[in-house]
Each structure stands twice: as C-alpha cells, then as structure tokens.
Design a protein around this motif. Structure first.
Motif, PDB file in Angstrom:
ATOM      1  N   GLY A  38      -4.564   2.214  -4.875  1.00 30.63           N
ATOM      2  CA  GLY A  38      -3.871   2.375  -3.600  1.00 30.63           C
ATOM      3  C   GLY A  38      -2.645   1.536  -3.356  1.00 30.63           C
ATOM      4  O   GLY A  38      -2.094   1.568  -2.260  1.00 30.63           O
ATOM      5  N   HIS A  39      -2.172   0.763  -4.358  1.00 29.97           N
ATOM      6  CA  HIS A  39      -1.005  -0.091  -4.172  1.00 29.97           C
ATOM      7  C   HIS A  39       0.012   0.106  -5.294  1.00 29.97           C
ATOM      8  O   HIS A  39      -0.359   0.339  -6.443  1.00 29.97           O
ATOM      9  CB  HIS A  39      -1.402  -1.574  -4.164  1.00 29.97           C
ATOM     10  CG  HIS A  39      -2.055  -2.032  -2.910  1.00 29.97           C
ATOM     11  ND1 HIS A  39      -3.344  -1.678  -2.569  1.00 29.97           N
ATOM     12  CD2 HIS A  39      -1.611  -2.833  -1.901  1.00 29.97           C
ATOM     13  CE1 HIS A  39      -3.674  -2.249  -1.417  1.00 29.97           C
ATOM     14  NE2 HIS A  39      -2.637  -2.948  -0.983  1.00 29.97           N
ATOM     15  N   ARG A  84       0.844  -1.189   0.000  1.00 26.50           N
ATOM     16  CA  ARG A  84       0.000   0.000   0.000  1.00 26.50           C
ATOM     17  C   ARG A  84       0.883   1.243   0.000  1.00 26.50           C
ATOM     18  O   ARG A  84       2.020   1.231   0.465  1.00 26.50           O
ATOM     19  CB  ARG A  84      -0.892   0.038   1.242  1.00 26.50           C
ATOM     20  CG  ARG A  84      -2.011  -0.970   1.254  1.00 26.50           C
ATOM     21  CD  ARG A  84      -3.053  -0.618   2.312  1.00 26.50           C
ATOM     22  NE  ARG A  84      -2.483  -0.569   3.661  1.00 26.50           N
ATOM     23  CZ  ARG A  84      -2.246   0.537   4.335  1.00 26.50           C
ATOM     24  NH1 ARG A  84      -2.499   1.728   3.810  1.00 26.50           N
ATOM     25  NH2 ARG A  84      -1.739   0.487   5.549  1.00 26.50           N
TER      26      ARG A  84
END
Length: 283
Positions: A255-256, A227
C-alpha cells in the motif's frame, strides 16, 4: 493522474504550505523524515571536504517545494511537528503574511548552529518564494531545467553548490536537469537522492558518470514515501516496479510507494549492468 501516479500540482502553487501539509498528511507522506538524518550526515561530510575553494559549499535541494528538506536539515524540528503545526487551528484563519511572519520567528528560534547555506530549485515560484521569505532558503529559483538551461541568477549560484539533494522528484525530472546543473558546477558536487522504485534512475546515473561521479545504491532497505491515493495508483506502482525487474511483495503491494537511496560522488566511472528498483547492479 499522469502515468497512473497521482499529481498534486494544486498544492504546490499555493502562496503558503498549509495545503501541502493538510493534503499529504493523511497520505502519510514521510520521505523527508527518512532523508533528514541522511542529508545531515552527507552534508557534514561534504562540508568537511577541502575542495580548495573559499566559503562553505551550498546545498541545492531539487524539487524543494516549500523548503521542507531545508527546514529539517538546518533546524531542530521534525516532520511530524511540521504536520501538526500547519494543520493546527491556530493557523487556519491566518493570512499568508501572518503565517510567514510566524514561521520566520519559528525557524529562527530553531536554527541549528551547524546550519548550512541551502538553495532551492522548484518550478513553483510561490513555493520557493515562501521558503525564501521565511528564511529556509538562502536563494530560491524556479527555472525549469527540463526545458532550458539555467537562467542568469541560477547560473551565478551554481558554482557555490557542493551537494545536490532530492526526495520524491525523480518522477518529474530527468538526466537533463542533472546534466545542466553539473555542467555549471565549479566545486566537486555530490548527489544524495531518494528515488521511487517505480522509475529508473539509470539515465541519471549515466549522466553523472559522464561527469565523473560514481553512484552507489543502498540495497539494504527501502524507504516508504507515502500511501497510495487509491487502488488504481497501487496497481500502477506494482506494475511499474515489476517492469523494472523488482518485487513489490511486502512493499508496493502493501500500500505504499517505496524509494531507494542513491549516493553519487567523484570516483571511478559507473559500469552499466542490470538495473531494477533496487538500483544499478555493481554501481
């Protein structure tokens, strides 16, 4: 934060891996988990290759830190179990010496019968030293090949290497490191690497091609790394992926960080083409 990507230099300079796991665990750092079955399969294939030289070819893990990939390659253990182990109350008050003794027994009990010799290279001497002490690495080196050629000890070890592995270090090492490693090789060397979509692997692919290796990219999927630490890092990653011609939708935008897997083996020279985060076109 260099170039928008967070750095974790402080956790790699510790005497043992507790800070590594307690800091990266909440960020869901998972790329070694995805690499585990890949490296086991590729290492077995490379070991089965008769290269005409005596002994079993060694695996060299680049940017190896505390020997995580070596632990997962050669031992019946998962990354989730390692996170649980090093974050447990049982290790909180141990000295480094006590933890090392505990780890040495732990890994010895879980050593796989098909375990291979693994060398580790990382600029953090404390990290590779710990991995060597607890039996994860058969040899450990802290040479910085971005700055200078291999020192005498590493130079003597490189002729044993048949497979180079990498997870995550593609943001910090360049074609200089790979060129210096391959130039000292005696065996046919394969490279198995997971590289973030935020950086171009093309210079490495070119350096490997100059040394007779053909690189292919697994375009069927990507592999989540961790993340983002914050919104700034997320924006950096999205912009970097787009700058390389990639689409962050559903990946970095979600988000990663995500990685692409590359495999390099002796073969036809690489032909340059358009390269985005999915890999060299036609490689």
């Amino acid at each position: 934060m260099a170039s928008g990507k967070a750095r974790f230099d402080d956790i790699y300079g510790q005497a043992d891996p507790r800070a590594y796991f307690t800091r990266l665990g909440p960020l869901e750092y998972e790329i070694p988990h995805h690499a585990q079955p890949v490296f086991r399969r590729v290492a077995a294939e490379r070991t089965a290759l008769d290269d005409g030289l005596p002994g079993v070819p060694a695996v060299l893990d680049l940017c190896c830190s505390y020997g995580i990939n070596a632990a997962l390659l050669n031992h019946d253990v998962t990354l989730a179990e390692l996170y649980q182990r090093y974050a447990s109350p049982a290790v909180r008050d141990m000295s480094t010496a006590e933890l090392a003794a505990w780890d040495k027994r732990f890994y010895a009990e879980r050593r796989r019968p098909d375990a291979l010799p693994v060398y580790g290279l990382d600029v953090s001497a404390p990290a590779v030293g710990y991995a060597r002490e607890v039996g994860l690495l058969d040899a450990a080196f802290s040479d910085d090949l971005e700055q200078s050629p291999p020192g005498p000890d590493l130079a003597r070890a490189l002729p044993d290497v048949g497979l180079i592995t990498l997870t995550g270090g593609g943001s910090y090492i360049t074609e200089r490191t790979f060129a210096r490693l391959l130039d000292a090789a005696r065996r046919p060397v394969w490279v198995s690497a997971f590289v973030l979509r935020t950086v171009s692997y093309e210079p490495v692919v070119r350096a490997l091609a100059d040394r007779g290796l053909r690189t292919t990219a697994d375009t069927s999927r990507t592999y989540p790394q961790r993340r983002f630490t914050d919104e700034r890092e997320r924006r950096y990653a999205i912009e970097a992926v787009r700058a390389l011609g990639g689409d962050p939708a559903g990946l970095e935008e979600a988000g990663h960080f995500h990685s692409v897997r590359y495999e390099s083996r002796p073969g036809a020279p690489w032909q340059p083409g358009r390269e985005g985060p999915e890999g060299p076109e036609g490689a």
